[in-house]
Design a protein around this motif. Structure first.
Motif, PDB file in Angstrom:
ATOM      1  N   VAL A  85      32.313  40.437  46.114  1.00  0.00           N
ATOM      2  CA  VAL A  85      32.608  40.438  47.354  1.00  0.00           C
ATOM      3  C   VAL A  85      33.117  38.409  47.830  1.00  0.00           C
ATOM      4  O   VAL A  85      31.873  38.124  48.254  1.00  0.00           O
ATOM      5  N   ARG A  86      34.516  38.230  47.839  1.00  0.00           N
ATOM      6  CA  ARG A  86      34.361  36.342  47.526  1.00  0.00           C
ATOM      7  C   ARG A  86      34.899  36.095  47.952  1.00  0.00           C
ATOM      8  O   ARG A  86      36.709  36.921  47.762  1.00  0.00           O
ATOM      9  N   LEU A  87      35.439  35.206  49.008  1.00  0.00           N
ATOM     10  CA  LEU A  87      36.097  34.336  48.970  1.00  0.00           C
ATOM     11  C   LEU A  87      36.689  32.701  48.801  1.00  0.00           C
ATOM     12  O   LEU A  87      35.819  32.256  48.561  1.00  0.00           O
ATOM     13  N   PHE A  88      37.340  32.746  47.704  1.00  0.00           N
ATOM     14  CA  PHE A  88      37.658  31.389  47.344  1.00  0.00           C
ATOM     15  C   PHE A  88      38.855  30.811  48.153  1.00  0.00           C
ATOM     16  O   PHE A  88      39.929  31.390  48.917  1.00  0.00           O
ATOM     17  N   SER A  89      38.634  29.631  48.044  1.00  0.00           N
ATOM     18  CA  SER A  89      39.205  28.487  48.991  1.00  0.00           C
ATOM     19  C   SER A  89      39.570  26.852  48.057  1.00  0.00           C
ATOM     20  O   SER A  89      39.200  26.681  47.379  1.00  0.00           O
ATOM     21  N   ASN A  90      40.955  27.283  48.713  1.00  0.00           N
ATOM     22  CA  ASN A  90      41.164  25.322  47.906  1.00  0.00           C
ATOM     23  C   ASN A  90      40.703  24.465  48.135  1.00  0.00           C
ATOM     24  O   ASN A  90      41.557  22.705  48.623  1.00  0.00           O
ATOM     25  N   ARG A  91      40.239  24.490  49.641  1.00  0.00           N
ATOM     26  CA  ARG A  91      39.859  23.611  51.085  1.00  0.00           C
ATOM     27  C   ARG A  91      38.402  23.871  51.062  1.00  0.00           C
ATOM     28  O   ARG A  91      38.205  24.773  50.679  1.00  0.00           O
ATOM     29  N   PRO A  92      37.823  23.183  51.667  1.00  0.00           N
ATOM     30  CA  PRO A  92      36.450  23.043  52.749  1.00  0.00           C
ATOM     31  C   PRO A  92      36.644  24.218  53.536  1.00  0.00           C
ATOM     32  O   PRO A  92      38.221  24.233  53.979  1.00  0.00           O
ATOM     33  N   LEU A  93      35.853  25.279  53.325  1.00  0.00           N
ATOM     34  CA  LEU A  93      36.347  26.666  54.403  1.00  0.00           C
ATOM     35  C   LEU A  93      36.488  25.708  55.695  1.00  0.00           C
ATOM     36  O   LEU A  93      36.520  26.838  56.362  1.00  0.00           O
ATOM     37  N   SER A  94      35.786  25.569  56.726  1.00  0.00           N
ATOM     38  CA  SER A  94      36.158  25.107  57.570  1.00  0.00           C
ATOM     39  C   SER A  94      37.236  24.034  58.121  1.00  0.00           C
ATOM     40  O   SER A  94      37.457  23.884  59.106  1.00  0.00           O
ATOM     41  N   GLU A  95      38.100  23.980  57.070  1.00  0.00           N
ATOM     42  CA  GLU A  95      39.577  24.296  57.277  1.00  0.00           C
ATOM     43  C   GLU A  95      40.551  25.349  57.414  1.00  0.00           C
ATOM     44  O   GLU A  95      42.041  25.627  56.924  1.00  0.00           O
ATOM     45  N   ILE A  96      39.638  26.247  56.981  1.00  0.00           N
ATOM     46  CA  ILE A  96      40.787  27.882  56.595  1.00  0.00           C
ATOM     47  C   ILE A  96      41.660  27.480  57.191  1.00  0.00           C
ATOM     48  O   ILE A  96      40.767  27.713  58.587  1.00  0.00           O
ATOM     49  N   GLU A  97      42.672  28.021  57.365  1.00  0.00           N
ATOM     50  CA  GLU A  97      43.249  28.493  58.788  1.00  0.00           C
ATOM     51  C   GLU A  97      44.550  29.621  57.986  1.00  0.00           C
ATOM     52  O   GLU A  97      44.360  30.597  59.500  1.00  0.00           O
ATOM     53  N   THR A  98      44.880  29.876  57.189  1.00  0.00           N
ATOM     54  CA  THR A  98      44.764  31.326  57.146  1.00  0.00           C
ATOM     55  C   THR A  98      44.274  32.010  55.851  1.00  0.00           C
ATOM     56  O   THR A  98      44.076  31.325  54.445  1.00  0.00           O
ATOM     57  N   VAL A  99      44.526  32.814  55.621  1.00  0.00           N
ATOM     58  CA  VAL A  99      43.653  33.759  54.540  1.00  0.00           C
ATOM     59  C   VAL A  99      43.881  35.159  54.188  1.00  0.00           C
ATOM     60  O   VAL A  99      44.799  35.912  54.752  1.00  0.00           O
ATOM     61  N   GLY A 100      44.580  35.122  52.171  1.00  0.00           N
ATOM     62  CA  GLY A 100      45.096  35.961  51.882  1.00  0.00           C
ATOM     63  C   GLY A 100      44.062  36.968  51.559  1.00  0.00           C
ATOM     64  O   GLY A 100      43.176  36.703  51.456  1.00  0.00           O
ATOM     65  N   CYS A 101      44.110  38.531  52.326  1.00  0.00           N
ATOM     66  CA  CYS A 101      42.809  39.693  52.252  1.00  0.00           C
ATOM     67  C   CYS A 101      43.648  40.670  51.258  1.00  0.00           C
ATOM     68  O   CYS A 101      45.354  41.592  51.451  1.00  0.00           O
ATOM     69  N   ASP A 102      42.743  40.547  50.306  1.00  0.00           N
ATOM     70  CA  ASP A 102      42.666  42.213  49.283  1.00  0.00           C
ATOM     71  C   ASP A 102      43.170  42.964  49.339  1.00  0.00           C
ATOM     72  O   ASP A 102      41.710  43.626  50.895  1.00  0.00           O
ATOM     73  N   VAL A 103      43.788  43.763  49.636  1.00  0.00           N
ATOM     74  CA  VAL A 103      44.379  45.460  50.979  1.00  0.00           C
ATOM     75  C   VAL A 103      43.928  46.315  50.270  1.00  0.00           C
ATOM     76  O   VAL A 103      43.474  47.206  51.074  1.00  0.00           O
ATOM     77  N   ASP A 104      42.608  46.325  49.227  1.00  0.00           N
ATOM     78  CA  ASP A 104      41.876  47.060  49.170  1.00  0.00           C
ATOM     79  C   ASP A 104      40.642  47.656  49.704  1.00  0.00           C
ATOM     80  O   ASP A 104      40.054  48.557  49.671  1.00  0.00           O
ATOM     81  N   PRO A 124      41.221  32.423  62.220  1.00  0.00           N
ATOM     82  CA  PRO A 124      42.167  32.090  61.502  1.00  0.00           C
ATOM     83  C   PRO A 124      42.893  33.764  61.001  1.00  0.00           C
ATOM     84  O   PRO A 124      43.157  34.468  61.667  1.00  0.00           O
ATOM     85  N   ARG A 125      44.605  33.330  60.386  1.00  0.00           N
ATOM     86  CA  ARG A 125      45.018  34.818  59.897  1.00  0.00           C
ATOM     87  C   ARG A 125      45.259  34.954  59.031  1.00  0.00           C
ATOM     88  O   ARG A 125      44.246  34.502  58.387  1.00  0.00           O
ATOM     89  N   PHE A 126      44.520  36.698  59.266  1.00  0.00           N
ATOM     90  CA  PHE A 126      44.455  37.180  58.409  1.00  0.00           C
ATOM     91  C   PHE A 126      45.259  37.461  57.523  1.00  0.00           C
ATOM     92  O   PHE A 126      46.272  38.751  58.929  1.00  0.00           O
ATOM     93  N   GLU A 127      46.244  37.879  56.274  1.00  0.00           N
ATOM     94  CA  GLU A 127      47.258  38.199  56.126  1.00  0.00           C
ATOM     95  C   GLU A 127      47.281  39.032  55.058  1.00  0.00           C
ATOM     96  O   GLU A 127      46.102  38.472  53.585  1.00  0.00           O
ATOM     97  N   PRO A 128      47.735  40.754  54.754  1.00  0.00           N
ATOM     98  CA  PRO A 128      48.119  41.048  53.431  1.00  0.00           C
ATOM     99  C   PRO A 128      48.062  39.928  52.621  1.00  0.00           C
ATOM    100  O   PRO A 128      49.104  39.452  52.480  1.00  0.00           O
ATOM    101  N   PHE A 129      47.258  40.536  51.259  1.00  0.00           N
ATOM    102  CA  PHE A 129      47.477  40.121  49.899  1.00  0.00           C
ATOM    103  C   PHE A 129      47.405  41.094  48.804  1.00  0.00           C
ATOM    104  O   PHE A 129      46.363  41.377  48.430  1.00  0.00           O
ATOM    105  N   ASP A 130      48.396  41.680  48.125  1.00  0.00           N
ATOM    106  CA  ASP A 130      47.848  42.328  46.626  1.00  0.00           C
ATOM    107  C   ASP A 130      47.668  41.368  45.601  1.00  0.00           C
ATOM    108  O   ASP A 130      48.796  40.930  44.832  1.00  0.00           O
ATOM    109  N   ALA A 131      45.976  41.766  45.301  1.00  0.00           N
ATOM    110  CA  ALA A 131      46.352  41.422  44.386  1.00  0.00           C
ATOM    111  C   ALA A 131      45.832  42.387  43.171  1.00  0.00           C
ATOM    112  O   ALA A 131      45.204  41.675  42.058  1.00  0.00           O
ATOM    113  N   SER A 132      46.841  43.437  43.210  1.00  0.00           N
ATOM    114  CA  SER A 132      46.525  44.367  42.290  1.00  0.00           C
ATOM    115  C   SER A 132      47.506  42.876  40.314  1.00  0.00           C
ATOM    116  O   SER A 132      48.081  42.181  40.620  1.00  0.00           O
ATOM    117  N   GLY A 133      47.289  44.097  40.093  1.00  0.00           N
ATOM    118  CA  GLY A 133      47.899  43.167  38.397  1.00  0.00           C
ATOM    119  C   GLY A 133      47.619  42.231  37.576  1.00  0.00           C
ATOM    120  O   GLY A 133      46.536  42.350  37.478  1.00  0.00           O
TER     121      GLY A 133
END
Length: 283
Positions: A85-104, A124-133
């Motif tokens: 159960v992990r959050l991945f970010s391409n910027r420091p966590l303190s700068e996160i504005e939107t998170v794509g969230c695993d819909v599972d 931040p905004r939480f947006e559904p993200f389909d990580a399957s496939g």
């Protein structure tokens, strides 16, 4: 199951590697139907009467239109890093504005909302993200993943070097373990439905106690098909996860639900945690 029962006892489960120590072998149990679904669907199946006992995300007990109660015969939890159960970010966590969230999962999203607000003061905004496939390259700037896909196909440190293990972060915040999922049944179950739920509770309790001595066997048999290396899977199932529902587990669930209520929408339902009084896990 009583002699008059006309249908199998239906057990709702997820198909991740981490569920196998709870259920391995039950597919051969007489009169049991295994119903596999993603974690976010299992409470709905239980509420609809499609299962008799389900391994539900703990937050879904509060969101179910039908009252559910926890059956303390097993769980999926951790007391520190969980790995899956992990959050991945391409910027420091303190700068996160939107998170794509695993819909599972629903519980993991609620947990991340708590952690980001408590540790970083973020909403931040939480947006559904389909990580399957299959393996993909179009990852969001920040994405929350759960399950085998974290190990099998999650973003690499080259693109997403800032990461947060939610189990570890919760432990640091509260000093408590975290419970992602537990067995639940309908609180209004009666008659044959209740008898099926009770029978399943006995079966999953026995399976958990038996399988805690079979972790290496389970890992060797199933890890490759789930995208895990065998040694890694043995450590994950054997030391990273907690499968026994204890008083400390219940304390952790109550603490989480209280924290989740503080960061949720004011209009959301917040029924108290109900625990089945007629079922007790064996030692």
């Amino acid at each position: 199951m009583t002699a008059s029962s006309s249908i199998d006892a239906r057990l709702g489960v997820v198909s991740y590697l981490n569920t196998l120590p709870l259920i391995d072998g039950l597919d051969r149990a007489r009169g049991v139907e295994i119903v596999a679904a993603v974690p976010s669907s299992l409470a709905g199946l239980l509420a609809a009467g499609a299962t008799d006992l389900s391994l539900c995300s703990v937050i879904d007990q509060q969101r179910s239109e039908v009252p559910l109660e926890l059956v303390p015969v097993g769980q999926i939890g951790c007391d520190g890093p969980t790995w899956t159960v992990r959050l991945f970010s391409n910027r420091p966590l303190s700068e996160i504005e939107t998170v794509g969230c695993d819909v599972d999962s629903h519980t993991s999203i609620a947990l991340l909302r708590i952690l980001l607000q408590e540790q970083y003061g973020l909403k931040p905004r939480f947006e559904p993200f389909d990580a399957s496939g299959p393996v993909r390259e179009d990852w969001p700037d920040a994405v929350l993943l759960i399950g085998d896909k974290v190990v099998r196909s999650g973003p690499g440190t080259d693109t997403h070097p800032h990461q947060l293990d939610l189990g570890e972060a919760w432990r640091e915040l509260t000093g408590l373990p975290f419970v992602f999922a537990s067995w639940f049944r309908r609180a209004d179950a009666a008659g044959e439905e209740l008898e099926r739920a009770r029978r399943l509770a006995v079966l999953v309790d026995h399976a958990r106690r038996r399988n805690r001595h079979r972790i290496a066997t389970i890992a060797k048999r199933h890890a490759p098909s789930h995208g895990w290396e065998i040694g890694q899977a043995i450590e994950y199932l054997g030391t990273r996860l907690c499968y026994e529902c204890t008083p400390r587990s219940i304390e952790a669930i109550r603490t989480f639900l209280e924290a989740a209520s503080k960061v949720s929408d004011p209009g959301e339902r917040r029924p108290p945690l109900r625990i089945a009084a007629d079922v007790m896990a064996s030692a």
